[in-house]
Design an enzyme around this catalytic site. Structure first.
Site, PDB file in Angstrom:
ATOM      1  CD  GLU A   1       1.877  -1.876   3.169  1.00  0.00           C
ATOM      2  OE1 GLU A   1       1.509  -2.682   2.300  1.00  0.00           O
ATOM      3  OE2 GLU A   1       1.983  -0.648   2.958  1.00  0.00           O
TER       4      GLU A   1
ATOM      5  CG  HIS B   1      -1.961   1.041   1.214  1.00  0.00           C
ATOM      6  ND1 HIS B   1      -2.873   1.173   0.189  1.00  0.00           N
ATOM      7  CD2 HIS B   1      -2.242   2.039   2.094  1.00  0.00           C
ATOM      8  CE1 HIS B   1      -3.676   2.198   0.440  1.00  0.00           C
ATOM      9  NE2 HIS B   1      -3.313   2.744   1.591  1.00  0.00           N
TER      10      HIS B   1
END
Length: 407
Positions: free
Chosen positions: A308, A297
């Site tokens: 993340e 992402h």
């Protein structure tokens, strides 16, 4: 997966976008669609020289928001690549599932100005159908003759991933043989840029736009809005074989999760991102060690990038350091609802070419950001399985896994 259609700041067309990605070029520049002077953020990943008349009749252009025009162009590219034409007798077995995070934002702004300056009687009769999100799917359905499932998602920055994953499940359960799916976005408008800037979410590196999107870099200062579309043609494998279609890759896993934490910020332990990747691996029936590449992402925000990374480490364990991870948003900007479609398409092309695109502008990784982010240059590598991540406002998450197709 038999067709990919991409429209981005890197080029109008799949191969133009892919060539620029492999070369590590940025498509981010100073905004030209309006005068950004006085805005905190004055840069974006605009689609340059886009002429909708190349795909749409002049009389129809004014009926469509820019996001719909992008979706139609992306569909044309994808269907041409797939060699797909939907015959009348096949229409019920073909569907469309195209989403957008915000829809026809520029039309809303324009018609609101008309209302204030000229009164309600001067509002365009095309205002509503030009703006609502499901009209991208609607127009594509009408133009292609796809009479099967027809739907749209609006799950913020996870929109396209959900559209593709849901389409995968529609085919898997036998409700369609072909799905035209993905997403499109066109939010480079005064309200779009101003709204995200008011949240302090955007980069203000206005004097160096090409270096503004820098995922995992210590000097990142926010994301950059992009626009465009990513449309994929998903087909049931025997259907594709019967018509001799080029099979680029196979989608084998789809997962969803919710953070249940905050409207815009992920939980600091990355628990939602971890669960969506875990769920996707489970759906694909593979081990974490089977993944070679992750299209992250990777938005270039301080919190999101670190979280993340943490989630990837938790999901993949020691293998996390052996996986190639890149953020192509460093070159395209963040397409919001269109991001998952664009990045799924890029992931499929990476498998096709056995070449992972880079993360550009990664000069000094931030603390804790210590994975192999493929800095600066594309890398030839074996990619049997690849994963694409999308996370959205409201804590909504989606991941997709693609596999190299063996004839």
């Amino acid at each position: 997966m038999t067709g990919v259609g991409l429209v981005s700041a890197l080029g109008i067309g799949t191969e133009q976008t892919w060539s620029a990605l492999k070369a590590g070029r940025s498509g981010i520049r100073r905004i030209t669609q309006f005068d950004p002077s006085g805005f905190a953020c004055q840069i974006a990943g605009e689609v340059k020289d886009f002429d909708p008349l190349n795909w749409i009749d002049k009389k129809d252009v004014k009926k469509m928001g820019r996001f719909i025009q992008f979706a139609i162009a992306g569909t044309e590219f994808a269907m041409a690549a797939a060699g797909l034409k939907i015959r009348p007798e096949d229409g019920e077995h073909a569907g469309v599932y195209i989403g957008s995070g915000i829809g026809g934002f520029e039309v809303i702004e324009r018609e609101h100005k008309v209302l204030l300056e000229r009164g309600p009687s001067r509002i365009s009769p095309f205002f509503i159908p030009a703006t609502i999100i499901n009209l991208a799917s609607g127009y594509v359905s009408i133009r292609t003759g796809a009479k099967g499932p027809n739907s749209a998602t609006a799950t913020a920055c996870t929109t396209s991933a959900h559209a593709i994953g849901d389409s995968f499940k529609i085919i898997q359960r036998g409700d369609a043989d072909v799905m035209i799916c993905g997403g499109a976005e066109a939010c480079v408008t005064p309200m779009g840029i101003g709204g995200f800037a008011a949240m302090r979410a955007l980069s203000t590196r206005n004097d160096e736009p090409e270096k503004a999107s820098r995922p995992w870099d210590k000097r990142r200062d926010g994301f950059v809005v992009g626009e465009g579309a990513g449309i994929l043609i998903l087909e049931e494998v025997e259907h594709a074989r019967r018509r001799g279609a080029p099979i680029l890759a196979e989608i084998v896993g789809y997962g969803m999760s919710a953070d249940a934490f905050h409207i815009t910020s992920p939980s600091e332990d990355g628990e939602g991102a971890y669960r969506v990747m875990r769920n996707t691996l489970r759906d694909a029936k593979i081990a974490p060690e089977d993944i070679q590449y992750i299209n992250a992402h990777g938005t270039s925000t301080e919190l999101g990038d670190k979280i993340e990374t943490q989630a990837i480490k938790r999901t993949f364990g020691a293998h996390a350091y052996r996986v190639g991870v890149s953020s192509t948003k460093s070159m395209t900007g963040h397409l919001l609802g269109g991001a998952g479609g664009l990045e799924a398409g890029i992931t499929v092309l990476a498998i096709r070419e056995q070449m992972a695109p880079p993360t550009i502008n990664l000069e000094e990784p931030d603390e804790g950001c210590d994975l192999d982010y493929l800095p600066h240059q594309a890398r030839a590598m074996r990619i049997e399985y690849a994963l694409s991540n999308s996370f959205g406002f409201g804590g909504t998450n989606g991941s997709l896994i693609f596999r190299r197709f063996e004839q």
